[in-house]
Design a protein around this motif. Sequence first.
Motif, short mmCIF file in Angstrom:
data_model
loop_
_atom_site.label_atom_id
_atom_site.label_comp_id
_atom_site.label_asym_id
_atom_site.label_seq_id
_atom_site.Cartn_x
_atom_site.Cartn_y
_atom_site.Cartn_z
N GLU A 84 0.45 -4.48 13.69
CA GLU A 84 0.15 -3.80 14.95
C GLU A 84 -0.77 -2.60 14.71
N ALA A 85 -0.55 -1.89 13.60
CA ALA A 85 -1.42 -0.75 13.27
C ALA A 85 -2.86 -1.23 13.08
N VAL A 86 -3.03 -2.35 12.36
CA VAL A 86 -4.37 -2.89 12.15
C VAL A 86 -4.98 -3.30 13.49
N ARG A 87 -4.18 -3.95 14.33
CA ARG A 87 -4.67 -4.40 15.63
C ARG A 87 -5.15 -3.24 16.48
N ARG A 88 -4.42 -2.12 16.41
CA ARG A 88 -4.78 -0.94 17.21
C ARG A 88 -5.88 -0.11 16.56
N GLY A 89 -6.23 -0.43 15.32
CA GLY A 89 -7.23 0.38 14.63
C GLY A 89 -6.67 1.68 14.11
N VAL A 90 -5.35 1.75 13.93
CA VAL A 90 -4.70 2.95 13.40
C VAL A 90 -4.62 2.83 11.89
N GLY A 91 -4.89 3.90 11.18
CA GLY A 91 -4.81 3.85 9.73
C GLY A 91 -4.80 5.23 9.12
N GLU A 92 -4.75 5.26 7.81
CA GLU A 92 -4.76 6.50 7.04
C GLU A 92 -6.12 6.65 6.36
N ALA A 93 -6.57 7.85 6.21
CA ALA A 93 -7.80 8.10 5.46
C ALA A 93 -7.65 7.55 4.05
N GLY A 94 -8.63 6.80 3.60
CA GLY A 94 -8.59 6.28 2.24
C GLY A 94 -7.76 5.03 2.06
N VAL A 95 -7.35 4.38 3.17
CA VAL A 95 -6.56 3.15 3.09
C VAL A 95 -7.18 2.10 3.99
N ARG A 96 -7.39 0.91 3.46
CA ARG A 96 -7.77 -0.23 4.30
C ARG A 96 -6.68 -1.29 4.18
N MET A 97 -6.05 -1.60 5.29
CA MET A 97 -4.97 -2.57 5.34
C MET A 97 -5.51 -3.89 5.89
N LEU A 98 -5.22 -4.98 5.19
CA LEU A 98 -5.74 -6.28 5.56
C LEU A 98 -4.69 -7.08 6.33
N ALA A 99 -5.06 -7.50 7.53
CA ALA A 99 -4.15 -8.29 8.36
C ALA A 99 -4.33 -9.78 8.04
N ILE A 100 -3.94 -10.16 6.84
CA ILE A 100 -3.98 -11.57 6.44
C ILE A 100 -2.94 -12.32 7.27
N PRO A 101 -3.24 -13.51 7.80
CA PRO A 101 -2.27 -14.23 8.63
C PRO A 101 -0.90 -14.30 7.98
N ALA A 102 0.15 -14.12 8.79
CA ALA A 102 1.50 -14.00 8.26
C ALA A 102 1.92 -15.24 7.48
N ASP A 103 1.51 -16.44 7.93
CA ASP A 103 1.91 -17.66 7.21
C ASP A 103 1.19 -17.75 5.87
N GLY A 113 0.80 -1.22 0.00
CA GLY A 113 0.00 0.00 0.00
C GLY A 113 0.83 1.26 0.00
N PRO A 114 0.18 2.41 0.15
CA PRO A 114 0.88 3.69 0.10
C PRO A 114 1.52 4.09 1.42
N VAL A 115 1.34 3.28 2.46
CA VAL A 115 1.89 3.62 3.77
C VAL A 115 2.32 2.33 4.46
N SER A 116 3.38 2.42 5.26
CA SER A 116 3.82 1.29 6.08
C SER A 116 4.13 1.81 7.47
N TYR A 117 4.11 0.90 8.45
CA TYR A 117 4.27 1.29 9.85
C TYR A 117 5.43 0.54 10.49
N TRP A 123 -7.86 2.66 -1.02
CA TRP A 123 -6.77 1.76 -1.38
C TRP A 123 -6.80 0.58 -0.42
N VAL A 124 -6.95 -0.63 -0.97
CA VAL A 124 -6.94 -1.85 -0.17
C VAL A 124 -5.61 -2.55 -0.39
N CYS A 125 -4.91 -2.83 0.71
CA CYS A 125 -3.57 -3.41 0.62
C CYS A 125 -3.37 -4.41 1.75
N SER A 126 -2.22 -5.06 1.76
CA SER A 126 -1.92 -6.06 2.78
C SER A 126 -1.00 -5.50 3.84
N ALA A 127 -1.20 -5.91 5.07
CA ALA A 127 -0.22 -5.63 6.13
C ALA A 127 1.00 -6.50 5.86
#
Length: 472
Positions: free
Chosen positions: A69-88, A22-26, A58-62
């Motif tokens: 951690e950003a997804v877990r905390r509910g932190v994000g950017e306007a206009g971005v949805r980050m998907l916490a797909i399991p790491a494995d 996506g357009p942002v990383s944490y 913008w829909v992207c992957s964590a």
Amino acid sequence: MASTQAAQGARGAQVLVASNRGPVSYAVREDGSLHAKRGGGGLVSGLSAIGPDAGALWVCSALGDGDREAVRRGVGEAGVRMLAIPADVHSDAYNGIANSVLWFVHHMLYQTPLEPVFDAEFRRQWVSYETYNRAFAEALAQEAAPGAAVLVQDYHLCLVPGMLRELRPDLRIGHFSHTPWAPVEYFGLLPDDVAAEVLRGMLGADRLGFLTQRWADAFTTCAAEFAGGLGDTRIGVHGLGADADFLRRRAHEADVDERVAALREEIGAAPDGSARKAIVRVDRTELSKNIVRGLLAYRQLLDDHPEWRERVAHVAFAYPSRQDLAVYREYMAEVRRLSEEINSEYGTPGWTPVVLNLKDDFARSLAAYRLADVALVNPIRDGMNLVAKEVPVVSDEGCALVLSREAGAYWELREDAITVNPYDVMETARALHEALSMAPEERAERTKRLAAAATALPPAQWFLEQLSALRA
């Protein structure tokens, strides 16, 4: 910034982009706070161009621990949805299938006496690839307004259009391939059911975009062979160009000026006191970029034309790529070994023949662009290769371009480049000599024409052109 996903979903997005990155990383700081880093590129420029009131998402992957951690905390950017797909699942889909199978097929990288091997492990990873794609399709279906336009990006998400079509037949769905597309014989290496599933997934789109007509034609042939044809899906070609305004502005900021001075000192002067010429390459250490044969061609140049010794330096920036895959670590080690061998064999106390840098530094890359007398872009196979387009735009004195005929950029730049067979080290060495020997006037004229061709479809226009065609 607090997440606006709930509000976005309530009214539905009118334009959606889906991509692995996506357009942002944490990143998580030592004190536990989150640091957001924003990226750039054509999609960012394109979404910016449609304006803040266009209802874009913008829909992207964590991709890492910070993103999750950003997804877990509910932190994000306007206009971005980050998907916490399991790491494995993400690892299997991204490393196991996208980068170790689909990338290898489209770039024709397999050593076929030994690979690929489509065994039980492949099948297990393929299920993860399906799961990963389904997560995107479900998120897009949830977020899209009625009749919205969805632009899905690249080989990571080949199955999304078909899955999304089943969930939301009202949507206008596009898919863009940033890679080459394999010729039908090579695509046929995939198991028949997997090849068919990839194509059915792609053909769920209303419109498919490719960087060159060559890649579009290859897809059309594969669709005819393995999926019975294109059906109602339309095909478009959009040759992504360089962002001239951004590059020229960024290339003259203070940090780049500092790196120009440092790099000029590192390259040094010829014995007669004149500035040494610079053969520049800037790549990720990606197997398809053909860095090793570029070094072999440079060594051949020094053998065939000893007059260039101490008068030229090969500035080779080879930034780490996919170092979690063993074959990429081995390739980077070979780049380092060969560079050291050339320096040991030919170098003198006042001359380092290969100036190698393995640390990603965009400002330093721009400095190299500015100093380039010759740009070497010799991939085995490349969807486009923006470096071939960026160097002529930024070069201070104009540069000659040595360009592989297997780069997508070849079709737009071939008239003013010196083109080569990327496997032919002797031909590439001769091309480097021709480029170094080119008269300044000819080099300047060629550079002007290369820059004009390279910027014909800048990123924002590239995105908007696809969006317009999809909505038509």
